[in-house]
Write a protein that holds these residues in place. Structure first.
Motif, short mmCIF file in Angstrom:
data_model
loop_
_atom_site.label_atom_id
_atom_site.label_comp_id
_atom_site.label_asym_id
_atom_site.label_seq_id
_atom_site.Cartn_x
_atom_site.Cartn_y
_atom_site.Cartn_z
N LEU A 65 4.30 0.26 -7.25
CA LEU A 65 3.56 -0.90 -6.79
C LEU A 65 4.47 -2.12 -6.77
N PHE A 66 5.22 -2.32 -7.86
CA PHE A 66 6.14 -3.47 -7.90
C PHE A 66 7.28 -3.32 -6.89
N ILE A 67 7.75 -2.10 -6.68
CA ILE A 67 8.78 -1.87 -5.66
C ILE A 67 8.22 -2.19 -4.27
N GLY A 68 6.98 -1.78 -4.01
CA GLY A 68 6.35 -2.07 -2.72
C GLY A 68 6.16 -3.56 -2.50
N ILE A 69 5.75 -4.27 -3.55
CA ILE A 69 5.58 -5.72 -3.43
C ILE A 69 6.93 -6.39 -3.17
N ALA A 70 7.96 -5.96 -3.88
CA ALA A 70 9.30 -6.53 -3.67
C ALA A 70 9.79 -6.24 -2.25
N ALA A 71 9.56 -5.04 -1.77
CA ALA A 71 9.97 -4.70 -0.40
C ALA A 71 9.19 -5.53 0.61
N GLY A 72 7.92 -5.78 0.34
CA GLY A 72 7.13 -6.62 1.23
C GLY A 72 7.67 -8.03 1.30
N PHE A 73 8.00 -8.61 0.14
CA PHE A 73 8.57 -9.96 0.14
C PHE A 73 9.92 -9.99 0.86
N LYS A 74 10.72 -8.94 0.67
CA LYS A 74 12.02 -8.87 1.35
C LYS A 74 11.83 -8.83 2.87
N ASN A 75 10.90 -8.01 3.33
CA ASN A 75 10.64 -7.91 4.77
C ASN A 75 10.10 -9.22 5.33
N VAL A 76 9.20 -9.87 4.58
CA VAL A 76 8.66 -11.15 5.03
C VAL A 76 9.77 -12.19 5.13
N TYR A 77 10.65 -12.22 4.14
CA TYR A 77 11.75 -13.18 4.15
C TYR A 77 12.68 -12.95 5.34
N GLU A 78 13.04 -11.70 5.58
CA GLU A 78 13.93 -11.39 6.70
C GLU A 78 13.27 -11.71 8.05
N GLN A 79 11.99 -11.39 8.19
CA GLN A 79 11.28 -11.69 9.43
C GLN A 79 11.17 -13.19 9.64
N ALA A 80 10.93 -13.94 8.58
CA ALA A 80 10.85 -15.39 8.69
C ALA A 80 12.20 -15.98 9.10
N GLN A 81 13.29 -15.43 8.57
CA GLN A 81 14.62 -15.90 8.95
C GLN A 81 14.88 -15.63 10.43
N ARG A 82 14.52 -14.43 10.91
CA ARG A 82 14.70 -14.11 12.33
C ARG A 82 13.86 -15.02 13.21
N PHE B 196 0.81 -1.21 0.00
CA PHE B 196 0.00 0.00 0.00
C PHE B 196 0.85 1.27 0.00
N VAL B 197 1.99 1.25 0.67
CA VAL B 197 2.86 2.42 0.65
C VAL B 197 3.40 2.65 -0.77
N GLY B 198 3.82 1.58 -1.42
CA GLY B 198 4.30 1.72 -2.80
C GLY B 198 3.20 2.20 -3.72
N LEU B 199 2.00 1.67 -3.54
CA LEU B 199 0.86 2.08 -4.36
C LEU B 199 0.54 3.56 -4.15
N ALA B 200 0.52 4.00 -2.90
CA ALA B 200 0.22 5.40 -2.60
C ALA B 200 1.29 6.34 -3.15
N MET B 201 2.56 5.95 -2.99
CA MET B 201 3.63 6.79 -3.52
C MET B 201 3.52 6.92 -5.03
N GLY B 202 3.27 5.82 -5.71
CA GLY B 202 3.13 5.85 -7.15
C GLY B 202 1.94 6.68 -7.60
N TYR B 203 0.84 6.55 -6.89
CA TYR B 203 -0.37 7.31 -7.23
C TYR B 203 -0.11 8.82 -7.12
N TYR B 204 0.48 9.25 -6.01
CA TYR B 204 0.70 10.68 -5.83
C TYR B 204 1.81 11.21 -6.73
N LEU B 205 2.80 10.40 -7.04
CA LEU B 205 3.81 10.85 -8.00
C LEU B 205 3.20 10.99 -9.40
N ASP B 206 2.34 10.06 -9.78
CA ASP B 206 1.64 10.18 -11.07
C ASP B 206 0.79 11.44 -11.12
N LYS B 207 0.12 11.71 -10.04
CA LYS B 207 -0.73 12.91 -9.97
C LYS B 207 0.12 14.18 -10.07
#
Length: 83
Positions: free
Chosen positions: A50-67, A26-37
């Motif tokens: 949006l794709f950057i936000g999804i990638a960041a989400g997967f990265k955070n999930v992976y790191e949290q799962a490792q911890r 959602f943060v990636g989506l919001a940033m992209g929306y307002y930058l487009d505007k």
């Protein structure tokens, strides 16, 4: 009551995995929306961020799962070394 604390901690940690994914997207989506505007580049920034936000989400999930995995394995290693 002492036996319930590790279970509650585990449930909270697993709950954060989903939260990481949703918030980053959602943060990636919001940033992209307002930058487009702001820049007038209708769908371009929205899709990129949006794709950057999804990638960041997967990265955070992976790191949290490792911890989480390291933390749950630590007590088992101590118990096995004492035998």
């Amino acid at each position: 009551m002492k036996n319930r604390k590790p279970i509650v901690d585990l449930v909270v940690d697993v709950g954060t995995l989903g939260t990481h994914m949703v918030v980053c997207t959602f943060v990636g989506l919001a940033m992209g929306y307002y930058l487009d505007k702001w820049l007038g580049t209708k769908p371009v920034m929205l899709l990129i961020f949006l794709f950057i936000g999804i990638a960041a989400g997967f990265k955070n999930v992976y790191e949290q799962a490792q911890r989480l995995q390291r933390r749950t394995e630590m007590p088992d290693d101590k118990d096995n070394s004492e035998d």
